[in-house]
Write an enzyme that holds these catalytic residues in place. Structure first.
Site, PDB file in Angstrom:
ATOM      1  N   TYR A  18       9.340  57.068  -2.506  1.00  0.00           N
ATOM      2  CA  TYR A  18      10.094  56.705  -2.373  1.00  0.00           C
ATOM      3  C   TYR A  18      11.112  56.511  -3.727  1.00  0.00           C
ATOM      4  O   TYR A  18      10.550  56.051  -4.914  1.00  0.00           O
ATOM      5  CB  TYR A  18       9.394  55.281  -3.368  1.00  0.00           C
ATOM      6  N   TYR A 146       0.638  45.522   3.767  1.00  0.00           N
ATOM      7  CA  TYR A 146       0.753  46.895   3.725  1.00  0.00           C
ATOM      8  C   TYR A 146      -0.056  47.996   4.796  1.00  0.00           C
ATOM      9  O   TYR A 146      -1.397  47.969   4.678  1.00  0.00           O
ATOM     10  CB  TYR A 146       0.844  47.505   2.016  1.00  0.00           C
ATOM     11  N   ASP A 247      -7.774  46.835   8.900  1.00  0.00           N
ATOM     12  CA  ASP A 247      -6.830  48.250   8.497  1.00  0.00           C
ATOM     13  C   ASP A 247      -7.581  48.308   7.154  1.00  0.00           C
ATOM     14  O   ASP A 247      -6.992  47.216   6.172  1.00  0.00           O
ATOM     15  CB  ASP A 247      -5.104  47.881   8.034  1.00  0.00           C
ATOM     16  N   LYS A 276      -7.425  57.412   3.573  1.00  0.00           N
ATOM     17  CA  LYS A 276      -7.751  57.131   1.941  1.00  0.00           C
ATOM     18  C   LYS A 276      -8.955  57.973   1.209  1.00  0.00           C
ATOM     19  O   LYS A 276      -9.282  58.980   1.948  1.00  0.00           O
ATOM     20  CB  LYS A 276      -7.327  56.082   1.362  1.00  0.00           C
TER      21      LYS A 276
HETATM   22  C1  LIG Z   1      -2.111  53.768   2.323  1.00  0.00           C
HETATM   23  C2  LIG Z   1      -2.199  53.029   3.482  1.00  0.00           C
HETATM   24  C3  LIG Z   1      -1.930  52.534   4.966  1.00  0.00           C
HETATM   25  C4  LIG Z   1      -1.443  53.909   5.414  1.00  0.00           C
HETATM   26  O1  LIG Z   1      -1.784  55.539   4.938  1.00  0.00           O
HETATM   27  P1  LIG Z   1      -1.292  57.202   4.723  1.00  0.00           P
HETATM   28  O2  LIG Z   1      -2.377  58.307   4.500  1.00  0.00           O
HETATM   29  O3  LIG Z   1      -0.430  56.997   3.649  1.00  0.00           O
HETATM   30  O4  LIG Z   1      -0.379  57.457   5.848  1.00  0.00           O
HETATM   31  C5  LIG Z   1      -2.390  52.144   5.279  1.00  0.00           C
HETATM   32  N1  LIG Z   1      -2.827  50.709   4.884  1.00  0.00           N
HETATM   33  C6  LIG Z   1      -3.133  50.824   4.112  1.00  0.00           C
HETATM   34  C7  LIG Z   1      -4.055  49.143   3.457  1.00  0.00           C
HETATM   35  C8  LIG Z   1      -2.810  51.488   3.021  1.00  0.00           C
HETATM   36  O5  LIG Z   1      -3.637  51.210   1.662  1.00  0.00           O
END
Ligand SMILES: *Cc1c(COP(=O)(O)O)cnc(C)c1O
Length: 439
Positions: A18, A146, A247, A276
């Site tokens: 970004y 997000y 997610d 992550k």
């Molecule tokens: C970081 C994140 C993503 C995306 O993961 P990347 O490995 O950066 O592609 C998706 N959902 C959530 C909740 C996140 O924190």
């Protein structure tokens, strides 16, 4: 000490996350990282407050994780996953099936969180298609979310912070309910779920799935909401034949004080994403888990297969280090550690509350957030943090920390003291260049 990284070349040629190529923000060259410390090339050692974006839960350069990578490297670093399989993938999938709610039985490995979200969305669409409801091809989500930066993932990010206007011609148009208003410790009343309920009722004929971050909305605003809201979402999905995708990419592996944030609500999704912290932050790996029912329906429809297959699917190095990372979590008493960190962050950030620019202070698990009433200038704040010996990267009106679980009490205190001091310096009497009006 000299700097061996060519910062001129970096500035001229390399895109950072970004950023502008014309006027990039400063970057700090790192020589090594170990434990809770990031060491800059000029010799300064910073206490890490970010876990490198939620991922480095055990700290850097961990001997057990290093050993797992080295052992696997001697056997093979990678083989394709089409037509082949291997022990690290099988063992990791077994662990994930065991750790997550019982109905989640099928595992799809991919290479990043965003891709695991694309996979989850594709599963939901293929499921509805195979179930004879192809008109159910949209997603319902809440604002301030997000889910990643690829296109389908971006389409369910908050429309404002996700800059949907930029991509309006290409981005699928999803359905947005207002962000949950009930806070983490509060009940979820009828008024809180009402907008979501109205949206799912009026659009159910075209909704394939709901996607939401359980309990903690991360990069879209660092908001904590009532587990009761999540339970209501599950009920409404069931009532309307809509799948639920959770997610857990940011929240998984203990960050909120539970192994997975969905445990706060006791809710089971149809599809779940992890990433992550899955590898302890060693390398990129993600997984999408699905229930047997989702997998069965997809496999019974046309074309009878799930249409995805990344080149680096189930990379053995990544699977091995993920297994070792989960092993470390279980060997250490992570619940107690995250509980300690929650207390330290709570005590340490509380003094921020009386600063004039502070709108809210909140802590959940190993996540501490100071929300301001105005945006902080990132470059200024970052330099102030580095000068104080900590690594914290604020964005917009949010200054937040989510340290590695190995952080010691004194280090956590240094971190929170720096947050309070920098918030005060960067927002007190706005001198020129200190506070920017734009985000
Ligand atoms: C970081 C994140 C993503 C995306 O993961 P990347 O490995 O950066 O592609 C998706 N959902 C959530 C909740 C996140 O924190």
């Amino acid at each position: 000490m000299s700097c061996s990284t060519d910062l001129g070349f970096d500035r001229e040629h390399i895109w950072h996350p970004y950023t502008s190529m014309r006027d990039p923000l400063p970057v700090y060259p790192v020589r090594r990282a170990s434990g809770v410390h990031i060491e800059l090339e000029d010799g300064r050692r910073l206490i890490d407050g970010m876990s490198s974006w939620w991922s480095v839960i055990h700290g850097y350069n961990h001997p057990v994780l290093n050993e797992a990578v080295e052992r696997q490297l001697g056997a093979m670093s990678h083989v394709m996953f089409g037509g082949l399989t291997h022990e690290p993938a099988v063992r990791l999938a077994a662990r994930l099936v065991e750790m997550t709610p019982e109905p989640l039985q099928k595992v799809f490995f991919s290479d990043s969180g965003s891709v695991s979200v694309e996979v989850a969305i594709k599963m939901a669409l293929q499921y509805q298609h195979a179930a004879g409801r192809p008109e159910r091809h949209r997603l319902l989500t809440v604002r301030s979310g997000y889910h990643g930066d690829t296109f389908a993932a971006m389409s369910v990010c908050d429309p404002v912070t996700g800059m949907h206007s930029l991509f309006s011609g290409t981005l699928p148009r999803q359905i947005f309910a207002e962000a949950p208003r009930c806070g983490f410790g509060e009940d979820c009343g009828e008024d809180c779920i009402e907008d979501f309920r109205r949206k799912i009722e009026s659009h159910s004929h075209e909704i394939a799935a709901v996607i939401i971050e359980p309990v903690v909305q991360g990069a879209g605003g660092m908001r904590f909401y009532s587990p009761g809201y999540l339970s209501r979402v599950r009920e409404l999905c069931d009532r309307h034949g809509v799948l639920l995708i959770l997610d857990e990419i940011a929240t998984g592996f203990g960050r909120t004080g539970r192994m997975f944030a969905l445990e706060h609500a006791g809710v089971t999704p149809d599809i779940m994403c992890v990433g992550k912290a899955l590898t302890g932050g060693y390398m990129t790996l993600a997984a999408t888990l699905a229930t047997s029912r989702v997998a069965e329906v997809i496999s019974g429809g046309e074309p009878g297969v799930f249409m995805h297959g990344p080149t680096f699917m189930a990379n053995p190095l990544a699977c091995s280090v993920a297994l070792a990372s989960i092993g470390l979590l279980e060997a250490a008493d992570w619940r107690k550690k995250v509980g300690d960190i929650e207390r330290w962050l709570g005590e340490g950030l509380e003094p921020c509350r009386r600063l004039p620019a502070v709108a809210d202070v909140r802590v959940l698990g190993a996540i501490g957030v100071v929300e301001l009433d105005r945006p902080v200038d990132m470059a200024t704040a970052q330099k102030l943090f580095v000068d104080r010996g900590v690594w914290v990267r604020p964005f917009g009106r949010l200054v937040y920390v989510m340290p590695p679980y190995i952080i010691a009490r004194e280090e956590a205190e240094a971190l929170t003291a720096a947050v309070c001091a920098v918030v005060e310096d960067a927002t007190g009497d706005p001198g020129p260049g200190k506070v920017s009006e734009s985000s």
